[in-house]
Design a protein around this motif. Structure first.
Motif, PDB file in Angstrom:
ATOM      1  N   SER A   1       4.667  -6.250  -5.048  1.00 48.08           N
ATOM      2  CA  SER A   1       5.839  -5.355  -4.883  1.00 48.08           C
ATOM      3  C   SER A   1       5.729  -4.103  -4.558  1.00 48.08           C
ATOM      4  N   LEU A   2       4.748  -3.298  -5.247  1.00 47.42           N
ATOM      5  CA  LEU A   2       4.546  -1.743  -4.942  1.00 47.42           C
ATOM      6  C   LEU A   2       4.176  -1.550  -3.649  1.00 47.42           C
ATOM      7  N   ARG A   3       3.335  -2.347  -3.182  1.00 52.81           N
ATOM      8  CA  ARG A   3       2.830  -2.148  -1.540  1.00 52.81           C
ATOM      9  C   ARG A   3       3.856  -2.228  -0.653  1.00 52.81           C
ATOM     10  N   GLU A   4       4.667  -3.330  -1.002  1.00 49.30           N
ATOM     11  CA  GLU A   4       5.870  -3.503   0.114  1.00 49.30           C
ATOM     12  C   GLU A   4       7.094  -2.708  -0.027  1.00 49.30           C
ATOM     13  N   GLU A   5       6.973  -1.850  -1.423  1.00 48.30           N
ATOM     14  CA  GLU A   5       8.213  -1.185  -1.695  1.00 48.30           C
ATOM     15  C   GLU A   5       9.541  -1.826  -2.114  1.00 48.30           C
ATOM     16  N   ARG A   6       9.207  -2.914  -2.865  1.00 51.50           N
ATOM     17  CA  ARG A   6      10.501  -3.721  -3.252  1.00 51.50           C
ATOM     18  C   ARG A   6      10.987  -3.168  -4.512  1.00 51.50           C
ATOM     19  N   ALA A   7      12.280  -2.987  -4.498  1.00 51.43           N
ATOM     20  CA  ALA A   7      12.789  -2.285  -5.706  1.00 51.43           C
ATOM     21  C   ALA A   7      12.910  -3.148  -6.879  1.00 51.43           C
ATOM     22  N   ASP A   8      13.352  -4.386  -6.554  1.00 56.53           N
ATOM     23  CA  ASP A   8      13.671  -5.400  -7.490  1.00 56.53           C
ATOM     24  C   ASP A   8      13.142  -6.861  -7.275  1.00 56.53           C
ATOM     25  N   THR A   9      12.392  -7.413  -8.199  1.00 52.16           N
ATOM     26  CA  THR A   9      11.560  -8.498  -8.021  1.00 52.16           C
ATOM     27  C   THR A   9      11.633  -9.293  -9.271  1.00 52.16           C
ATOM     28  N   ASP A  10      11.917 -10.717  -8.881  1.00 50.85           N
ATOM     29  CA  ASP A  10      11.836 -11.723 -10.042  1.00 50.85           C
ATOM     30  C   ASP A  10      10.422 -12.247 -10.022  1.00 50.85           C
TER      31      ASP A  10
ATOM     32  N   ARG B   1      -2.525   4.246 -10.067  1.00 46.40           N
ATOM     33  CA  ARG B   1      -3.050   4.351 -11.138  1.00 46.40           C
ATOM     34  C   ARG B   1      -2.166   4.464 -12.369  1.00 46.40           C
ATOM     35  N   VAL B   2      -2.569   4.063 -13.562  1.00 43.82           N
ATOM     36  CA  VAL B   2      -1.430   3.964 -14.696  1.00 43.82           C
ATOM     37  C   VAL B   2      -1.525   5.332 -15.299  1.00 43.82           C
ATOM     38  N   LEU B   3      -0.418   6.189 -15.333  1.00 41.33           N
ATOM     39  CA  LEU B   3      -0.348   7.303 -16.279  1.00 41.33           C
ATOM     40  C   LEU B   3       0.124   7.174 -17.664  1.00 41.33           C
ATOM     41  N   GLN B   4       1.106   6.539 -17.781  1.00 39.99           N
ATOM     42  CA  GLN B   4       1.581   5.922 -19.132  1.00 39.99           C
ATOM     43  C   GLN B   4       1.922   4.631 -18.962  1.00 39.99           C
ATOM     44  N   VAL B   5       1.877   4.107 -20.419  1.00 35.30           N
ATOM     45  CA  VAL B   5       2.221   2.669 -20.562  1.00 35.30           C
ATOM     46  C   VAL B   5       3.019   2.489 -22.038  1.00 35.30           C
TER      47      VAL B   5
ATOM     48  N   LEU C   1       6.189  13.247  -9.672  1.00 39.40           N
ATOM     49  CA  LEU C   1       5.624  13.687 -10.754  1.00 39.40           C
ATOM     50  C   LEU C   1       5.800  15.200 -10.860  1.00 39.40           C
ATOM     51  N   GLU C   2       5.113  15.803 -11.814  1.00 40.40           N
ATOM     52  CA  GLU C   2       5.262  17.261 -12.316  1.00 40.40           C
ATOM     53  C   GLU C   2       4.420  17.916 -11.162  1.00 40.40           C
ATOM     54  N   ASP C   3       3.385  17.334 -10.671  1.00 40.50           N
ATOM     55  CA  ASP C   3       2.505  18.297  -9.612  1.00 40.50           C
ATOM     56  C   ASP C   3       3.302  17.974  -8.335  1.00 40.50           C
ATOM     57  N   GLY C   4       4.421  17.445  -8.114  1.00 43.35           N
ATOM     58  CA  GLY C   4       4.840  17.300  -6.780  1.00 43.35           C
ATOM     59  C   GLY C   4       4.832  16.005  -6.132  1.00 43.35           C
ATOM     60  N   THR C   5       3.753  15.458  -6.571  1.00 42.51           N
ATOM     61  CA  THR C   5       3.458  14.224  -5.844  1.00 42.51           C
ATOM     62  C   THR C   5       4.293  12.996  -6.253  1.00 42.51           C
ATOM     63  N   ARG C   6       4.302  12.062  -5.542  1.00 43.88           N
ATOM     64  CA  ARG C   6       5.136  10.725  -5.746  1.00 43.88           C
ATOM     65  C   ARG C   6       4.558   9.805  -6.661  1.00 43.88           C
ATOM     66  N   GLY C   7       5.204   9.002  -7.200  1.00 49.53           N
ATOM     67  CA  GLY C   7       4.514   7.938  -8.215  1.00 49.53           C
ATOM     68  C   GLY C   7       5.668   6.906  -8.384  1.00 49.53           C
TER      69      GLY C   7
ATOM     70  N   MET D   1       7.700  -0.909 -19.696  1.00 46.46           N
ATOM     71  CA  MET D   1       7.465   0.343 -18.982  1.00 46.46           C
ATOM     72  C   MET D   1       6.125   0.585 -18.625  1.00 46.46           C
ATOM     73  N   MET D   2       5.948   1.048 -17.382  1.00 42.13           N
ATOM     74  CA  MET D   2       4.755   1.905 -16.878  1.00 42.13           C
ATOM     75  C   MET D   2       5.004   2.904 -15.749  1.00 42.13           C
ATOM     76  N   ILE D   3       4.379   3.899 -15.728  1.00 43.93           N
ATOM     77  CA  ILE D   3       4.360   5.149 -14.965  1.00 43.93           C
ATOM     78  C   ILE D   3       2.967   4.946 -14.222  1.00 43.93           C
ATOM     79  N   LEU D   4       3.029   5.148 -12.861  1.00 45.97           N
ATOM     80  CA  LEU D   4       1.934   4.863 -11.913  1.00 45.97           C
ATOM     81  C   LEU D   4       1.882   5.953 -11.120  1.00 45.97           C
ATOM     82  N   ASP D   5       0.750   6.507 -10.582  1.00 46.38           N
ATOM     83  CA  ASP D   5       0.883   7.623  -9.499  1.00 46.38           C
ATOM     84  C   ASP D   5       0.912   6.795  -8.073  1.00 46.38           C
ATOM     85  N   ARG D   6       0.652   7.907  -7.044  1.00 46.23           N
ATOM     86  CA  ARG D   6       0.934   7.110  -5.690  1.00 46.23           C
ATOM     87  C   ARG D   6      -0.203   6.141  -5.306  1.00 46.23           C
TER      88      ARG D   6
END
Length: 595
Positions: free
Chosen positions: A135-144, A91-95, A164-170, A83-88
């Motif tokens: 996949s992130l750029r094309e906003e594909r939710a599921d990818t093999d 950038r990697v916020l958590q991994v 995210l907690e500051d109201g921005t999307r990630g 698992m990994m959390i990215l900002d908009r």
């Protein structure tokens, strides 16, 4: 992006709500903060959307309180998934650690970096990362995703938009290694293909009937032998198509078929007259077996037949029941839970509710974790939990779990202690449903058992050899004729056990031809029994090919012709007027007749 002042106000609002656990209205918060209600309302909308505050309605008033929830970082660190959390800006916020192990990078080399520019050294991993970025750029939710790093590995990526907690999307990226699942699916497909090839390439009649005598399966050899296509025979009664109402001897075959369908055990080995499409009467030796459903109830009859009209047995055919595949469930996040030291469930994610059959609000604070385990496993589960709480060790156990409605299903549970300062205050875990794995194992066992049953039901000699002429399978008929048990000959070259020296070269030439792809072939030669007696066998042999067309095994189906051959020779001498006494020794000539 919110201003620094806005972020400061967010912190102040959360501090005020922390001191007022009963909650506050917009008006009360505006008065305490010294801001307008519109401004405070906008702040609260952002905090509510990001999951940091909860809202309840009292009449027409909205009352806000701080959210009480399990910290994501704690669950995040214990999940076996990558698992990994990215900002908009990606950038990697958590991994978590599993993802770091895949990347072969330290945490400080990943957190804060743009996913697209991570310093990944392995080319295969770099390609996988760039596919994720796409996949992130094309906003594909599921990818093999496919990873080739010496051995092929398959991953499934799930991308979940978050606030995210500051109201921005990630985004949350979940990467699951599905290599074993895909390998299992491939093995099942290959096994099914080989099974169907065995059935369709058999030189035996194989058909299935339901309990009304209607044909439900008709193999290719049966089509050729009887002259009916599947389209013409499937769904039709056997009486009036391939079985005449009355045998030439006068026997009522309608009554015989009715008795066979209701008392199959009386007709495990049966001979009766049949009829082809052009009206020819033929005699078939049938091996019959009841087909049962999962509950053991009879649903039909499997019949394997050999033409004995000209005293020949047809090739052996293995027939297993058609494999019923369960649809593989979409791989979703596994159930995640958290409990206190007493075992009371404090948190359960959405998949836990779906998997265990509960509605939201029915678990947290109301159910003991141990109550979700089957009674026979509870003592072991309680001991495992106690050991984990005492020693602080990670746990992994398999149990039978209980759904709300009482249904059982197998799980493997991964659990870890929850620590507060230097003491353990509870535990958290992830449960993985093992139902698909157990079902696949059961289906494979059923197919193997059924294949063995068909193999040993046939009266013909059946031997299966590998490419080195070593014995792989050796049915009961072979055991009865030769005096050898299958365990005695499996893995040994058949030439060293059964062939006469003077016939060995010729027979092995036929075998080599079968391995090279020439066939099917027929031959007659002698086999020497365990007691030293040669038996003259008429063989029909063919090669079993893999998906590339290469022969992997040779299957031989044989008929002991010793007595028949001896009688023919004696009859010939009699006709020639020799008047000699019968020779008790069997003929020892090798006849090779490629077909």
């Amino acid at each position: 992006m919110e201003s620094v002042k806005d972020l400061e106000d967010f912190a102040v609002i959360k501090g005020i709500l922390r001191d007022e656990p009963g909650g506050m209205t917009v008006t009360e918060l505006a008065r305490a903060l010294g801001r307008t209600k519109n401004t405070v309302g906008r702040y609260l909308d952002i905090l509510h959307a990001s999951g940091q505050v909860e809202m309840r309605m009292f009449g027409r008033a909205k009352v806000f309180t701080l959210t009480r929830r399990v910290p994501l970082s704690q669950l995040f660190s214990h999940t076996p998934e990558m698992m990994m959390i990215l900002d908009r800006d990606h950038r990697v916020l958590q991994v978590n650690d599993p993802f770091l192990r895949l990347l072969s990078l330290p945490r400080e080399g990943v957190v804060g970096k743009n996913l697209a520019f991570l310093p990944v050294h392995e080319a295969g991993i770099q390609e996988l990362v760039q596919s994720l970025v796409g996949s992130l750029r094309e906003e594909r939710a599921d990818t093999d995703l496919l990873l080739s790093d010496g051995e092929e590995r398959t991953f499934h990526a799930k991308i979940i938009p978050i606030l995210l907690e500051d109201g921005t999307r990630g985004s949350t990226v979940m990467l699951e290694d599905q290599t074993r699942v895909h390998q299992a699916e491939k093995a099942l497909r290959e096994s099914e293909k080989k099974y169907r090839e065995l059935v369709e390439n058999a030189n035996s009649i194989i058909l299935k009937m339901d309990l009304a005598g209607t044909v439900t399966f008709f193999n290719e050899y049966a089509e050729r032998f009887f002259g009916f296509s599947r389209d013409e025979i499937l769904g039709k009664k056997v009486i009036g198509t391939i079985v005449p109402p009355t045998e030439s001897s006068g026997r009522d075959l309608e009554l015989m078929i009715a008795r066979l369908l209701s008392h199959t055990e009386e007709f495990q080995s049966n001979e009766n007259e049949n009829i082809t499409r052009d009206g020819r009467r033929v005699w078939i030796h049938w091996s019959n077996r009841t087909i049962s459903d999962d509950r053991g109830n009879p649903v039909g009859v499997l019949s394997v037949g050999d033409d004995i009209s000209d005293h020949r047995r047809l090739d052996e055919q293995l027939r297993a029941s058609e494999r019923r595949f369960r649809d593989l469930a979409d791989l979703l996040p596994q159930p995640v839970f958290e409990a206190d030291a007493a075992g009371t469930l404090l948190f359960a994610n959405r998949q836990a509710y779906l998997t265990f059959g509960y509605e939201p609000g029915e678990l947290q604070g109301k159910v003991q974790v141990i109550d979700m385990i089957a009674p026979e496993d509870r003592e072991r589960a309680q001991a495992s939990i106690g050991r984990m709480l005492r020693e602080g060790m990670l746990g992994k156990e398999e149990y039978s779990a209980l759904r709300k409605g009482g249904g059982r299903f197998p799980i493997v549970n991964y659990s870890a202690p929850i620590r507060e300062s230097d003491r353990i205050i509870g535990f958290r875990g992830i449960a993985i449903d093992l139902t698909p794995q157990k079902a696949a194992e059961s289906e494979l066992r059923k197919e193997r058992d059924f294949t063995d049953a068909v193999l040993h039901t046939l009266d013909s000699l059946v031997v299966v050899l590998d490419r080195e002429a070593r014995i792989v399978r050796f049915n009961h008929a072979c055991e009865a004729l030769t005096g050898y048990a299958e365990e005695e000959v499996r893995g040994r070259p058949f030439r060293d056990i059964f062939l006469l020296p003077e016939e060995a070269v010729a027979v092995m030439q036929v075998f080599d031809g079968l391995v090279e792809g020439r066939g099917p072939l027929r031959l007659s030669n002698s086999w020497v029994t365990k007691g030293g007696e040669p038996r003259f066998i008429s063989w029909s042999c063919t090669g079993l090919r893999d998906e590339t067309g290469a022969v992997t095994h040779v299957i031989g189906t044989g008929i002991d012709m010793t007595d028949h051959r001896r009688l023919e020779e004696e009859l010939g001498r009699y006709k020639n007027g020799s008047g000699s006494q019968p020779d008790p020794s069997p003929p020892q000539s090798c006849s090779l007749n490629p077909s």
